[in-house]
Design a protein around this motif. Structure first.
Motif, PDB file in Angstrom:
ATOM      1  N   VAL A 107     101.749  19.866  52.464  1.00  0.00           N
ATOM      2  CA  VAL A 107     101.638  21.318  51.641  1.00  0.00           C
ATOM      3  C   VAL A 107     102.743  21.881  52.094  1.00  0.00           C
ATOM      4  CG1 VAL A 107     100.591  23.247  50.944  1.00  0.00           C
ATOM      5  CG2 VAL A 107      99.329  21.246  51.171  1.00  0.00           C
ATOM      6  N   GLY A 108     103.716  22.456  51.126  1.00  0.00           N
ATOM      7  CA  GLY A 108     104.917  23.521  51.572  1.00  0.00           C
ATOM      8  C   GLY A 108     104.260  24.750  52.080  1.00  0.00           C
ATOM      9  N   LEU A 109     104.729  25.153  53.457  1.00  0.00           N
ATOM     10  CA  LEU A 109     104.339  26.405  53.969  1.00  0.00           C
ATOM     11  C   LEU A 109     105.434  27.507  53.802  1.00  0.00           C
ATOM     12  CD1 LEU A 109     102.642  24.769  57.212  1.00  0.00           C
ATOM     13  CD2 LEU A 109     101.566  25.374  55.225  1.00  0.00           C
TER      14      LEU A 109
ATOM     15  N   PRO B 136     105.652  21.840  65.938  1.00  0.00           N
ATOM     16  CA  PRO B 136     105.580  20.466  65.353  1.00  0.00           C
ATOM     17  C   PRO B 136     104.394  20.367  64.492  1.00  0.00           C
ATOM     18  CG  PRO B 136     105.207  20.313  67.430  1.00  0.00           C
ATOM     19  CD  PRO B 136     105.694  21.694  67.402  1.00  0.00           C
ATOM     20  N   LEU B 137     103.240  21.220  64.783  1.00  0.00           N
ATOM     21  CA  LEU B 137     102.129  21.321  63.876  1.00  0.00           C
ATOM     22  C   LEU B 137     102.551  21.829  62.388  1.00  0.00           C
ATOM     23  CD1 LEU B 137      99.122  21.018  63.254  1.00  0.00           C
ATOM     24  CD2 LEU B 137      98.797  23.415  64.242  1.00  0.00           C
ATOM     25  N   ALA B 138     103.594  22.642  62.468  1.00  0.00           N
ATOM     26  CA  ALA B 138     103.915  23.307  61.179  1.00  0.00           C
ATOM     27  C   ALA B 138     104.636  22.306  60.396  1.00  0.00           C
ATOM     28  CB  ALA B 138     104.783  24.872  61.305  1.00  0.00           C
ATOM     29  N   HIS B 139     105.765  21.597  61.194  1.00  0.00           N
ATOM     30  CA  HIS B 139     106.348  20.593  60.521  1.00  0.00           C
ATOM     31  C   HIS B 139     105.564  19.367  59.953  1.00  0.00           C
ATOM     32  CE1 HIS B 139     110.380  18.047  60.953  1.00  0.00           C
ATOM     33  NE2 HIS B 139     109.841  17.789  60.024  1.00  0.00           N
ATOM     34  N   LYS B 140     104.427  18.992  60.788  1.00  0.00           N
ATOM     35  CA  LYS B 140     103.421  17.907  60.244  1.00  0.00           C
ATOM     36  C   LYS B 140     102.611  18.466  58.980  1.00  0.00           C
ATOM     37  CE  LYS B 140     100.353  14.561  60.669  1.00  0.00           C
ATOM     38  NZ  LYS B 140      99.301  14.387  61.669  1.00  0.00           N
TER      39      LYS B 140
ATOM     40  N   ASP C 223     102.929  31.587  56.810  1.00  0.00           N
ATOM     41  CA  ASP C 223     101.955  30.537  57.355  1.00  0.00           C
ATOM     42  C   ASP C 223     102.462  30.034  58.587  1.00  0.00           C
ATOM     43  OD1 ASP C 223     100.448  30.473  54.864  1.00  0.00           O
ATOM     44  OD2 ASP C 223     101.693  29.182  53.953  1.00  0.00           O
ATOM     45  N   ARG C 224     103.722  29.796  58.831  1.00  0.00           N
ATOM     46  CA  ARG C 224     104.409  29.352  60.041  1.00  0.00           C
ATOM     47  C   ARG C 224     104.327  30.095  61.249  1.00  0.00           C
ATOM     48  NH1 ARG C 224     107.932  24.943  59.288  1.00  0.00           N
ATOM     49  NH2 ARG C 224     108.223  24.372  57.113  1.00  0.00           N
ATOM     50  N   MET C 225     104.367  31.567  60.988  1.00  0.00           N
ATOM     51  CA  MET C 225     103.986  32.544  62.005  1.00  0.00           C
ATOM     52  C   MET C 225     102.725  32.547  62.318  1.00  0.00           C
ATOM     53  SD  MET C 225     106.813  35.489  60.804  1.00  0.00           S
ATOM     54  CE  MET C 225     106.139  36.723  61.956  1.00  0.00           C
ATOM     55  N   CYS C 226     101.794  32.739  61.503  1.00  0.00           N
ATOM     56  CA  CYS C 226     100.259  32.705  61.549  1.00  0.00           C
ATOM     57  C   CYS C 226      99.910  31.470  62.659  1.00  0.00           C
ATOM     58  CB  CYS C 226      99.512  32.495  60.307  1.00  0.00           C
ATOM     59  SG  CYS C 226      99.573  34.200  59.333  1.00  0.00           S
TER      60      CYS C 226
END
Length: 243
Positions: free
Chosen positions: A13-15, A4-8, A19-22
């Motif tokens: 900014v497009g990730l 959910p943090l990546a979604h937020k 980036d999501r894996m990090c």
């Protein structure tokens, strides 16, 4: 499960997938925090960033006589200030409203994340700026909006924030706050909140039942509240979801 943090952050900014894996790798194993308990206390050393993965929490200050002011609400995906580890101690407490699934990112891990990825650094900065903008809007509500406008604005804001991260069902969203919680956030008594809720229901604008809020006429509620999503600073995709 999607982070959910990546979604937020992707609302700002497009990730990339990297980036999501990090982000996932930097997060400590999650833990559950019971409803109505503190996640971190005023005066504690904030060595890590707390991240709300599931559930609702709030920032608050409480006086010795028991009076409490809720100063912001924390929803799934919210980092509880990505730069908090730079301070020596907490100047407020964070409490769980519902059971909360909590993750943490240490200060060194956050420094490494933002040094490795300019996109993540930009996303965290934009998230922090949007959080400050929300805080300013709460100040405007307490200083200038009437009681019914305040509550209408809060409902509009929460629905928009939840919609941006995919946690609404049309015009319906979770609303686990009690009337005491709403009063502590709005600077009003629970009796006043109860009257205001009845007024909003009587106008045909909302239904609040079984911890679920339905906004029957979003445009009319937004007009009543003087609500504009601009201060949330979402990307076009986030704005589209929040409408």
């Amino acid at each position: 499960m999607p982070n959910p943090l990546a979604h937020k952050l992707n609302c700002y900014v497009g990730l990339s997938e990297d980036d999501r894996m990090c982000l996932a790798d930097a997060m400590s194993p999650s833990r559950m925090v019971a409803a109505r308990t503190d996640i971190i206390h005023e005066g504690d050393d904030p060595r890590a960033i707390n991240v709300i993965l599931e559930g609702w929490a709030c920032r608050y200050r409480q006086f010795a006589n028991g009076r409490r002011q809720v100063v912001s609400l924390l929803l799934p995906g919210d980092p509880c200030d990505p730069h908090i580890f730079l301070l020596d101690e907490m100047d407020h407490a964070i409490g769980a409203i519902t059971p909360v699934l909590l993750g943490q990112i240490t200060g060194p891990a956050m420094r490494d994340l933002t040094a490795r990825s300019p996109q993540l650094a930009m996303a965290f900065h934009r998230e922090a700026l949007a959080t400050a903008a929300i805080q300013r809007e709460w100040t405007v509500s307490l200083g200038s909006r009437t009681g019914i406008e305040r509550l209408a604005h809060l409902f509009c804001e929460l629905h928009a924030r939840l919609a941006a991260i995919g946690l609404t069902d049309g015009n319906t969203c979770a609303m686990p706050m009690t009337q005491n919680d709403l009063g502590d956030a709005m600077g009003q008594t629970s009796v006043h909140i109860n009257r205001t809720l009845q007024e909003l229901r009587g106008m045909g604008l909302i239904t609040l039942r079984s911890r679920r809020l339905t906004i029957h006429d979003p445009a009319a509620l937004a007009r009543l509240a003087h609500f504009d999503t601009a201060y949330l600073h979402l990307t076009e995709a986030g704005h589209a979801a929040a409408r």
